[in-house]
Design an enzyme around this catalytic site. Structure first.
Site, PDB file in Angstrom:
ATOM      1  N   TYR A 119       0.907  -1.124  -0.023  1.00  0.00           N
ATOM      2  CA  TYR A 119       0.027   0.075  -0.151  1.00  0.00           C
ATOM      3  C   TYR A 119       0.911   1.076  -0.046  1.00  0.00           C
ATOM      4  CZ  TYR A 119      -4.698   2.049   0.982  1.00  0.00           C
ATOM      5  OH  TYR A 119      -5.825   2.541   0.937  1.00  0.00           O
ATOM      6  N   LYS A 158      -2.265   4.983  -3.131  1.00  0.00           N
ATOM      7  CA  LYS A 158      -3.348   5.880  -2.301  1.00  0.00           C
ATOM      8  C   LYS A 158      -3.221   7.293  -3.250  1.00  0.00           C
ATOM      9  CE  LYS A 158      -5.801   5.582   0.505  1.00  0.00           C
ATOM     10  NZ  LYS A 158      -7.279   5.091   0.615  1.00  0.00           N
ATOM     11  N   PRO A 192      -8.148   7.128  -5.810  1.00  0.00           N
ATOM     12  CA  PRO A 192      -8.093   8.536  -5.449  1.00  0.00           C
ATOM     13  C   PRO A 192      -9.211   8.873  -4.460  1.00  0.00           C
ATOM     14  CG  PRO A 192      -9.098   8.153  -7.761  1.00  0.00           C
ATOM     15  CD  PRO A 192      -8.619   6.672  -7.092  1.00  0.00           C
ATOM     16  N   HIS A 225     -10.615  -4.230   2.050  1.00  0.00           N
ATOM     17  CA  HIS A 225     -10.268  -2.796   2.399  1.00  0.00           C
ATOM     18  C   HIS A 225      -9.357  -2.888   3.833  1.00  0.00           C
ATOM     19  CE1 HIS A 225     -11.014   0.857   4.928  1.00  0.00           C
ATOM     20  NE2 HIS A 225     -10.673   1.382   3.919  1.00  0.00           N
ATOM     21  N   SER A 226      -8.467  -1.921   3.855  1.00  0.00           N
ATOM     22  CA  SER A 226      -7.760  -1.756   4.877  1.00  0.00           C
ATOM     23  C   SER A 226      -7.845  -0.490   5.579  1.00  0.00           C
ATOM     24  CB  SER A 226      -6.365  -2.167   4.857  1.00  0.00           C
ATOM     25  OG  SER A 226      -5.320  -1.925   5.892  1.00  0.00           O
ATOM     26  N   ASN A 227      -7.727  -0.440   6.929  1.00  0.00           N
ATOM     27  CA  ASN A 227      -7.611   0.899   7.778  1.00  0.00           C
ATOM     28  C   ASN A 227      -6.231   0.465   8.543  1.00  0.00           C
ATOM     29  OD1 ASN A 227      -7.924   3.153   9.480  1.00  0.00           O
ATOM     30  ND2 ASN A 227      -9.833   3.199   8.557  1.00  0.00           N
TER      31      ASN A 227
END
Length: 438
Positions: A145, A189, A218, A316-318
């Site tokens: 990422y 990102k 984006p 998805h990742s946080n």
């Protein structure tokens, strides 16, 4: 086996100055560690967001769980929905789609559902992946990422990653990711640099890593005309283009013109969203996230729907700790429909900033699926106490990328419509929540 008590501990860990469409990460990321204890002496672990508003709702649910059978997930859902009582915890950073009552209930239920699966696995002596249908793979692949970033937070020493504010910096970052973790795919990102500069960065990554799948996200910061143009310029280069525009109608318009699939974790975040996105043809890849879809079982239901409708799936990742990584690995291992490499913020976390006793290892961009009972992780209580003290000392109570950017770089302006006003903290939710206190 019955639940006797629940402890919720907010923690903070160091986070680099990673830039995104709404601002920049603050010096610390916030998480909540959930520990569900039972009359057998066993405990189950879950992990969730650490914002003050979310902690308050987690506490409401924790107070209702005494006597719960960890195998009765329907009862857990009923108790959680009753405890939330129609409250809505708005997303404070604008990167995971719109909020709402259904999403709030799912987000608040998730860490307790994961903890119950951990307890079930420990009780039966089986890994969580077995409870979810059995592991279909022994390794789960992740992607690197990539973020535009500053060299350091203002007033802090430079971090080990260095700055990345152009194509050369992002390629150098990707090389470090590949060397340290072995990633074989990369996601950038976006929404930070001008669109043409991000195109140049993707093309530079393609040249540096031929054959490696590439993605660009984006965060819905482009208008449809820009999205269509960029999709055309990157045709044959991107594995998928993630959330180029905001909302299902605009995504559908761009999808009809784009050569590659459009992915999302923003315009489809509830079942109602899915019922509108499928007939519109708005999404080709859905990035599920057990943290806001309601847990592991709900995420598998989502994967079944995606497979039925011909939609690909990833995760998805946080910013997260080792408990969340364990849940992601078990879920992906037991869900064949998850066919794309998973997102993860793991490389951006310092190795010493975790709450599990045995550190996770990435080899060739993948993590081995644990075969030990439950999630396969145990709580490092000294580390938990240290990261909780860090939470109390850092002074942060909610994520505010936009506000931090305004303070750190006041000449930079972003869209005003994505910034949620700050909420006052609840002092009683800043320390560990216990429902076994006298």
């Amino acid at each position: 086996m019955k639940v006797t008590s629940v402890v919720i501990t907010p923690v903070a860990f160091a986070d680099p100055p990673l830039l995104n469409a709404v601002g920049v990460h603050e010096p610390y990321a916030l998480r909540a560690v959930v520990e569900v204890r039972t009359d057998t002496g066993a405990y189950g672990l879950g992990e969730s967001y650490g914002d003050a508003a979310h902690l308050e709702l987690l506490g409401h649910v924790a107070d209702e769980l005494t006597g719960l059978d960890p195998f009765d997930l329907n009862d857990l859902s009923r108790r959680a929905e009753g405890a939330v009582g129609g409250r809505t915890a708005a997303d404070a950073h604008g990167l995971i789609g719109a909020g709402g009552a259904a999403k709030t209930v799912a987000s608040v239920t998730s860490p307790f559902e994961v903890a119950c699966h951990d307890l079930q696995g420990k009780h039966l002596g089986r890994p969580v992946s077995d409870l979810l249908g059995g592991a279909t793979r022994d390794r789960v692949d992740f992607c690197g990422y990539l973020f535009a970033k500053w060299a350091a937070h203002p007033g802090h020493a430079p971090d080990a990653w260095g700055p990345a504010l152009d194509a050369a910096g992002l390629v150098a970052q990707a090389r470090l990711m590949a060397d340290r973790f072995g990633f074989r795919s990369f996601k950038l990102k976006g929404g930070v640099l001008p669109p043409d500069e991000e195109v140049a960065a993707v093309r530079a990554l393609r040249e540096a890593f031929p054959g490696h799948p590439l993605r660009l996200d984006p965060n819905a910061s482009w208008d449809p005309a820009t999205a269509v143009r960029i999709a055309g310029e990157l045709a044959g280069v991107l594995e998928y283009l993630e959330d180029p525009v905001a909302g299902i109608p605009a995504m559908a318009d761009v999808a009809r013109a784009a050569a590659m699939p459009l992915a999302t974790n923003m315009c489809v975040v509830t079942w109602e969203d899915l019922t509108r996105a499928v007939p519109a043809g708005a999404v080709g890849v859905l990035l599920g996230d057990h943290h806001f879809w309601g847990g592991l079982r709900a995420s598998q239901h989502l994967a079944t729907c995606c497979r039925h409708f011909g939609i690909g799936m990833s995760m998805h990742s946080n910013s997260h700790l080792g408990i969340s990584l364990a849940a992601m690995v078990h879920l992906a291992a037991a869900t064949p429909a998850i066919g794309h490499d998973l997102d993860t913020h793991w490389p951006w976390k310092r190795p010493e900033d975790d709450v599990v006793t045995v550190p996770w290892r990435f080899e060739n961009g993948a993590v081995t699926v644990p075969r030990t009972p439950g999630l396969g992780v145990e709580l490092d209580r000294e580390a938990l106490a240290r990261l909780h003290e860090q939470y109390l000392a850092c002074g942060l109570t909610h994520r505010d990328d936009t506000g931090y950017l305004a303070r750190a770089a006041p000449t930079v302006r972003l869209r005003e419509d994505v910034h949620e006003p700050a909420r006052p903290p609840r002092p009683d939710r800043l320390r560990p929540h216990r429902n076994d206190a006298p």
